[in-house]
Motif scaffolding. Structure first.
Motif, PDB file in Angstrom:
ATOM      1  N   VAL A  22       0.717  -3.799 -16.075  1.00 39.68           N
ATOM      2  CA  VAL A  22      -0.524  -3.311 -15.984  1.00 39.68           C
ATOM      3  C   VAL A  22      -1.091  -2.468 -14.776  1.00 39.68           C
ATOM      4  O   VAL A  22      -0.466  -2.526 -13.705  1.00 39.68           O
ATOM      5  N   PHE A  23      -1.726  -1.504 -15.192  1.00 37.75           N
ATOM      6  CA  PHE A  23      -1.902  -0.647 -14.180  1.00 37.75           C
ATOM      7  C   PHE A  23      -3.464  -0.580 -13.734  1.00 37.75           C
ATOM      8  O   PHE A  23      -4.181  -0.587 -14.775  1.00 37.75           O
ATOM      9  N   TYR A  24      -3.759  -0.376 -12.493  1.00 41.46           N
ATOM     10  CA  TYR A  24      -5.064  -0.500 -11.918  1.00 41.46           C
ATOM     11  C   TYR A  24      -5.221   0.936 -11.637  1.00 41.46           C
ATOM     12  O   TYR A  24      -4.692   1.427 -10.410  1.00 41.46           O
ATOM     13  N   THR A  25      -6.331   1.644 -11.916  1.00 45.66           N
ATOM     14  CA  THR A  25      -6.542   2.902 -11.570  1.00 45.66           C
ATOM     15  C   THR A  25      -7.906   2.993 -10.707  1.00 45.66           C
ATOM     16  O   THR A  25      -9.039   2.533 -10.880  1.00 45.66           O
ATOM     17  N   LEU A  26      -7.890   3.279  -9.309  1.00 49.27           N
ATOM     18  CA  LEU A  26      -8.957   3.386  -8.470  1.00 49.27           C
ATOM     19  C   LEU A  26      -9.669   5.024  -8.394  1.00 49.27           C
ATOM     20  O   LEU A  26      -8.566   5.704  -8.134  1.00 49.27           O
ATOM     21  N   GLN A  27     -10.879   4.769  -8.187  1.00 56.57           N
ATOM     22  CA  GLN A  27     -11.454   6.361  -7.816  1.00 56.57           C
ATOM     23  C   GLN A  27     -12.262   5.894  -6.570  1.00 56.57           C
ATOM     24  O   GLN A  27     -12.962   5.010  -6.460  1.00 56.57           O
ATOM     25  N   SER A  28     -12.044   6.811  -5.523  1.00 53.16           N
ATOM     26  CA  SER A  28     -12.748   6.792  -4.074  1.00 53.16           C
ATOM     27  C   SER A  28     -14.147   6.863  -4.533  1.00 53.16           C
ATOM     28  O   SER A  28     -14.701   7.527  -5.373  1.00 53.16           O
ATOM     29  N   GLU A  29     -15.164   6.513  -3.556  1.00 54.88           N
ATOM     30  CA  GLU A  29     -16.446   6.693  -3.600  1.00 54.88           C
ATOM     31  C   GLU A  29     -16.799   8.263  -3.547  1.00 54.88           C
ATOM     32  O   GLU A  29     -17.688   8.666  -4.472  1.00 54.88           O
ATOM     33  N   SER A  30     -16.202   9.183  -2.785  1.00 54.33           N
ATOM     34  CA  SER A  30     -16.371  10.565  -2.676  1.00 54.33           C
ATOM     35  C   SER A  30     -15.730  11.129  -4.046  1.00 54.33           C
ATOM     36  O   SER A  30     -16.131  12.403  -4.248  1.00 54.33           O
ATOM     37  N   GLY A  31     -14.998  10.631  -4.672  1.00 54.50           N
ATOM     38  CA  GLY A  31     -14.173  11.284  -5.959  1.00 54.50           C
ATOM     39  C   GLY A  31     -13.149  12.133  -5.381  1.00 54.50           C
ATOM     40  O   GLY A  31     -12.497  12.539  -6.482  1.00 54.50           O
ATOM     41  N   GLU A  32     -13.064  12.093  -4.233  1.00 57.09           N
ATOM     42  CA  GLU A  32     -11.792  12.963  -3.599  1.00 57.09           C
ATOM     43  C   GLU A  32     -10.308  12.377  -4.110  1.00 57.09           C
ATOM     44  O   GLU A  32      -9.140  13.058  -4.013  1.00 57.09           O
ATOM     45  N   ASN A  33     -10.250  11.096  -4.083  1.00 63.45           N
ATOM     46  CA  ASN A  33      -9.000  10.488  -4.168  1.00 63.45           C
ATOM     47  C   ASN A  33      -9.057   9.479  -5.243  1.00 63.45           C
ATOM     48  O   ASN A  33      -9.896   8.756  -5.622  1.00 63.45           O
ATOM     49  N   GLN A  34      -7.815   9.304  -5.837  1.00 62.05           N
ATOM     50  CA  GLN A  34      -7.530   8.387  -7.182  1.00 62.05           C
ATOM     51  C   GLN A  34      -6.195   7.910  -6.579  1.00 62.05           C
ATOM     52  O   GLN A  34      -5.221   8.701  -6.353  1.00 62.05           O
ATOM     53  N   LYS A  35      -6.010   6.776  -7.040  1.00 57.46           N
ATOM     54  CA  LYS A  35      -4.828   5.973  -6.788  1.00 57.46           C
ATOM     55  C   LYS A  35      -4.595   4.939  -8.018  1.00 57.46           C
ATOM     56  O   LYS A  35      -5.375   4.422  -8.402  1.00 57.46           O
ATOM     57  N   THR A  36      -3.194   4.818  -8.449  1.00 58.92           N
ATOM     58  CA  THR A  36      -2.677   3.897  -9.392  1.00 58.92           C
ATOM     59  C   THR A  36      -1.970   3.034  -9.073  1.00 58.92           C
ATOM     60  O   THR A  36      -0.900   3.296  -8.210  1.00 58.92           O
ATOM     61  N   TYR A  37      -2.031   1.611  -8.852  1.00 59.02           N
ATOM     62  CA  TYR A  37      -1.392   0.424  -8.762  1.00 59.02           C
ATOM     63  C   TYR A  37      -0.652  -0.139  -9.917  1.00 59.02           C
ATOM     64  O   TYR A  37      -1.303   0.056 -11.012  1.00 59.02           O
TER      65      TYR A  37
ATOM     66  N   GLN B 288       0.989  -1.352   0.028  1.00 57.34           N
ATOM     67  CA  GLN B 288       0.063   0.031   0.187  1.00 57.34           C
ATOM     68  C   GLN B 288       0.828   1.300   0.074  1.00 57.34           C
ATOM     69  O   GLN B 288       0.513   2.060  -0.488  1.00 57.34           O
ATOM     70  N   ALA B 289       1.972   1.323   0.677  1.00 54.54           N
ATOM     71  CA  ALA B 289       2.769   2.379   0.812  1.00 54.54           C
ATOM     72  C   ALA B 289       3.391   2.927  -0.416  1.00 54.54           C
ATOM     73  O   ALA B 289       3.262   4.050  -0.830  1.00 54.54           O
ATOM     74  N   ASN B 290       3.611   1.852  -1.252  1.00 55.22           N
ATOM     75  CA  ASN B 290       4.385   2.199  -2.778  1.00 55.22           C
ATOM     76  C   ASN B 290       3.183   1.919  -3.828  1.00 55.22           C
ATOM     77  O   ASN B 290       3.748   2.160  -5.119  1.00 55.22           O
ATOM     78  N   SER B 291       1.821   1.618  -3.559  1.00 56.21           N
ATOM     79  CA  SER B 291       1.076   1.416  -4.604  1.00 56.21           C
ATOM     80  C   SER B 291       1.391   0.442  -5.642  1.00 56.21           C
ATOM     81  O   SER B 291       1.269   0.642  -6.639  1.00 56.21           O
ATOM     82  N   LYS B 292       1.826  -0.703  -4.914  1.00 56.32           N
ATOM     83  CA  LYS B 292       2.276  -1.716  -5.907  1.00 56.32           C
ATOM     84  C   LYS B 292       1.634  -3.304  -5.455  1.00 56.32           C
ATOM     85  O   LYS B 292       1.706  -3.373  -4.261  1.00 56.32           O
TER      86      LYS B 292
END
Length: 106
Positions: free
Chosen positions: A91-106, A47-51
């Motif tokens: 392969v990159f996975y892009t997440l969007q939070s429910e609130s739309g405030e945060n986005q994260k790519t693994y 989680q710390a390095n989004s990998k």
């Protein structure tokens, strides 16, 4: 009559305090599952390095694998959970939070 007046005031005091819960601001992959026949070792989510570190057998590279992902509540992801993925390139996975405030790519 006085008691009814107090009852009305108490009712509106309680009702005005109730608010809808805020939407979840988290965007995390909590669990990453692959059929065990394709793995040569355990999957690690950093989680710390989004990998996400997965150790696949040769068959998985050739045929691809269908992944099952558990996400933070209400989060959405691209590519979607269950999509057949071939790992011939990163392969990159892009997440969007429910609130739309945060986005994260693994």
């Amino acid at each position: 009559m006085k008691n009814i007046h107090y009852l009305i005031i108490a009712y509106f005091s309680v009702v005005s305090c109730i608010r809808e819960a805020p939407l979840n601001p988290e965007a995390d992959i909590e669990e990453f599952k692959i059929d065990g026949q394709f793995l040569s070792s355990s999957t690690i989510i950093d989680q710390a390095n989004s990998k996400i570190l997965i150790y696949l057998k040769l068959d998985a590279y050739q045929s691809g694998v269908s992944l099952s992902l558990n996400l933070s509540q209400g989060a959405t992801i691209i590519p979607a959970s269950g999509t057949l993925v071939k790992f011939d390139q990163p392969v990159f996975y892009t997440l969007q939070s429910e609130s739309g405030e945060n986005q994260k790519t693994y």
